[in-house]
Design a protein around this motif. Sequence first.
Motif, PDB file in Angstrom:
ATOM      1  N   THR A  70       0.860  -1.178   0.000  1.00 54.88           N
ATOM      2  CA  THR A  70       0.000   0.000   0.000  1.00 54.88           C
ATOM      3  C   THR A  70       0.896   1.226   0.000  1.00 54.88           C
ATOM      4  N   LEU A  71       0.576   2.169  -0.893  1.00 56.72           N
ATOM      5  CA  LEU A  71       1.354   3.396  -1.010  1.00 56.72           C
ATOM      6  C   LEU A  71       0.451   4.593  -0.749  1.00 56.72           C
ATOM      7  N   MET A  72       0.915   5.459   0.136  1.00 53.91           N
ATOM      8  CA  MET A  72       0.183   6.680   0.459  1.00 53.91           C
ATOM      9  C   MET A  72       0.851   7.835  -0.288  1.00 53.91           C
ATOM     10  N   PRO A  73       0.062   8.817  -0.757  1.00 55.71           N
ATOM     11  CA  PRO A  73       0.661   9.916  -1.524  1.00 55.71           C
ATOM     12  C   PRO A  73       1.559  10.784  -0.657  1.00 55.71           C
ATOM     13  N   GLY A  74       2.658  11.212  -1.242  1.00 53.57           N
ATOM     14  CA  GLY A  74       3.579  12.078  -0.529  1.00 53.57           C
ATOM     15  C   GLY A  74       3.138  13.527  -0.617  1.00 53.57           C
ATOM     16  N   GLY A  75       3.586  14.308   0.325  1.00 53.05           N
ATOM     17  CA  GLY A  75       3.267  15.726   0.320  1.00 53.05           C
ATOM     18  C   GLY A  75       3.136  16.253   1.730  1.00 53.05           C
ATOM     19  N   SER A  76       2.967  17.565   1.830  1.00 53.27           N
ATOM     20  CA  SER A  76       2.733  18.200   3.126  1.00 53.27           C
ATOM     21  C   SER A  76       1.231  18.376   3.294  1.00 53.27           C
ATOM     22  N   TYR A  77       0.670  17.695   4.277  1.00 51.46           N
ATOM     23  CA  TYR A  77      -0.768  17.691   4.477  1.00 51.46           C
ATOM     24  C   TYR A  77      -1.122  18.162   5.870  1.00 51.46           C
ATOM     25  N   ALA A  78      -2.330  18.674   6.006  1.00 48.53           N
ATOM     26  CA  ALA A  78      -2.873  18.949   7.329  1.00 48.53           C
ATOM     27  C   ALA A  78      -3.095  17.602   8.018  1.00 48.53           C
ATOM     28  N   ASP A  79      -3.165  17.627   9.337  1.00 44.06           N
ATOM     29  CA  ASP A  79      -3.311  16.387  10.102  1.00 44.06           C
ATOM     30  C   ASP A  79      -4.506  15.562   9.646  1.00 44.06           C
ATOM     31  N   ASN A 107      13.230   8.166   5.560  1.00 44.53           N
ATOM     32  CA  ASN A 107      13.311   9.336   4.669  1.00 44.53           C
ATOM     33  C   ASN A 107      11.947   9.926   4.351  1.00 44.53           C
ATOM     34  N   ALA A 108      11.010   9.854   5.284  1.00 42.79           N
ATOM     35  CA  ALA A 108       9.683  10.439   5.082  1.00 42.79           C
ATOM     36  C   ALA A 108       9.360  11.355   6.254  1.00 42.79           C
ATOM     37  N   PRO A 109      10.007  12.510   6.334  1.00 39.77           N
ATOM     38  CA  PRO A 109       9.776  13.384   7.482  1.00 39.77           C
ATOM     39  C   PRO A 109       8.368  13.973   7.481  1.00 39.77           C
ATOM     40  N   TYR A 110       7.844  14.210   8.661  1.00 38.99           N
ATOM     41  CA  TYR A 110       6.512  14.782   8.835  1.00 38.99           C
ATOM     42  C   TYR A 110       6.633  16.290   8.998  1.00 38.99           C
ATOM     43  N   TRP A 111       5.930  17.039   8.168  1.00 37.78           N
ATOM     44  CA  TRP A 111       5.878  18.492   8.280  1.00 37.78           C
ATOM     45  C   TRP A 111       4.708  18.840   9.188  1.00 37.78           C
ATOM     46  N   ASP A 112       5.007  19.377  10.351  1.00 34.27           N
ATOM     47  CA  ASP A 112       3.971  19.728  11.312  1.00 34.27           C
ATOM     48  C   ASP A 112       3.402  21.099  10.949  1.00 34.27           C
ATOM     49  N   PRO A 113       2.132  21.152  10.518  1.00 33.79           N
ATOM     50  CA  PRO A 113       1.557  22.433  10.119  1.00 33.79           C
ATOM     51  C   PRO A 113       1.343  23.388  11.295  1.00 33.79           C
ATOM     52  N   HIS A 114       1.393  22.879  12.524  1.00 37.15           N
ATOM     53  CA  HIS A 114       1.192  23.729  13.701  1.00 37.15           C
ATOM     54  C   HIS A 114       2.465  24.476  14.068  1.00 37.15           C
ATOM     55  N   THR A 115       3.602  23.793  13.972  1.00 39.63           N
ATOM     56  CA  THR A 115       4.877  24.425  14.330  1.00 39.63           C
ATOM     57  C   THR A 115       5.662  24.892  13.111  1.00 39.63           C
ATOM     58  N   MET A 116       5.201  24.498  11.920  1.00 42.11           N
ATOM     59  CA  MET A 116       5.863  24.850  10.657  1.00 42.11           C
ATOM     60  C   MET A 116       7.308  24.340  10.629  1.00 42.11           C
ATOM     61  N   THR A 117       7.502  23.138  11.171  1.00 43.92           N
ATOM     62  CA  THR A 117       8.810  22.500  11.165  1.00 43.92           C
ATOM     63  C   THR A 117       8.627  21.016  10.869  1.00 43.92           C
ATOM     64  N   TYR A 118       9.724  20.360  10.497  1.00 45.42           N
ATOM     65  CA  TYR A 118       9.697  18.905  10.393  1.00 45.42           C
ATOM     66  C   TYR A 118       9.785  18.360  11.807  1.00 45.42           C
ATOM     67  N   THR A 121       8.698  13.366  15.732  1.00 46.72           N
ATOM     68  CA  THR A 121       8.053  12.845  16.933  1.00 46.72           C
ATOM     69  C   THR A 121       6.534  12.939  16.795  1.00 46.72           C
ATOM     70  N   ALA A 122       6.042  14.039  16.241  1.00 42.90           N
ATOM     71  CA  ALA A 122       4.597  14.167  16.019  1.00 42.90           C
ATOM     72  C   ALA A 122       4.137  13.123  15.011  1.00 42.90           C
ATOM     73  N   TYR A 123       4.946  12.874  14.006  1.00 47.57           N
ATOM     74  CA  TYR A 123       4.631  11.888  12.978  1.00 47.57           C
ATOM     75  C   TYR A 123       4.487  10.500  13.593  1.00 47.57           C
ATOM     76  N   PHE A 124       5.419  10.145  14.468  1.00 53.89           N
ATOM     77  CA  PHE A 124       5.338   8.827  15.092  1.00 53.89           C
ATOM     78  C   PHE A 124       4.138   8.738  16.019  1.00 53.89           C
ATOM     79  N   ARG A 125       3.812   9.829  16.727  1.00 47.82           N
ATOM     80  CA  ARG A 125       2.623   9.815  17.585  1.00 47.82           C
ATOM     81  C   ARG A 125       1.386   9.482  16.765  1.00 47.82           C
ATOM     82  N   MET A 126       1.290  10.067  15.565  1.00 49.70           N
ATOM     83  CA  MET A 126       0.150   9.778  14.694  1.00 49.70           C
ATOM     84  C   MET A 126       0.110   8.295  14.343  1.00 49.70           C
TER      85      MET A 126
END
Length: 175
Positions: A70-79, A107-118, A121-126
């Motif tokens: 299963t492949l999920m689309p890449g990009g910067s998305y809201a939560d 190599n799939a960093p999460y862009w946090d739209p709340h802090t505007m940073t990669y 840790t938030a990505y793993f929490r999700m």
Amino acid sequence: MALIKVIEDEDFFPDLSKDIHYISWTVCSRIAFPVVIVWMEIGPVEPLPLFDRIDRSNETLTLYPKHKITLMPGGSYADAELFRHFRDAVQAQQMIRARNVIFDMRNAPYWDPHTMTYDNTAYFRMLYWQPSRFDFDEDDVNLYILPDPCLKAWLKGIYANQYASPAEIGYLSKA
């Protein structure tokens, strides 16, 4: 809550002939192992046009029943959008019913739209909370994550309940 085991081997290559459902992002797939893993599984077909189609449609795609990928689309998305993609991957697992689920997040960093940073840790929490929201039966499924290398040190003893054993990695990996 589902137990997630971390696979620390950055060079891990899953053996998809076994009872494994492999999940990754297309953005990750353009960079490293996932592009090779998909290419090895689907045959001598260039996977990048497939990844482009997934990204353009902004829809998660499973290659089941032919392949347990299963492949999920890449990009910067809201939560909410990220959760939608995770939910789609979990729904694919409910159809596939593989005993072992591997989330490849190298190599799939999460862009946090709340802090505007990669913020991996938030990505793993999700990822940690998402499977339990969509009824993975933790007695029937082994969940593994191949984390971004930047996240490995942070994971020790926090969210990951344990690490995959050498025997598990030996079983799951292509020799």
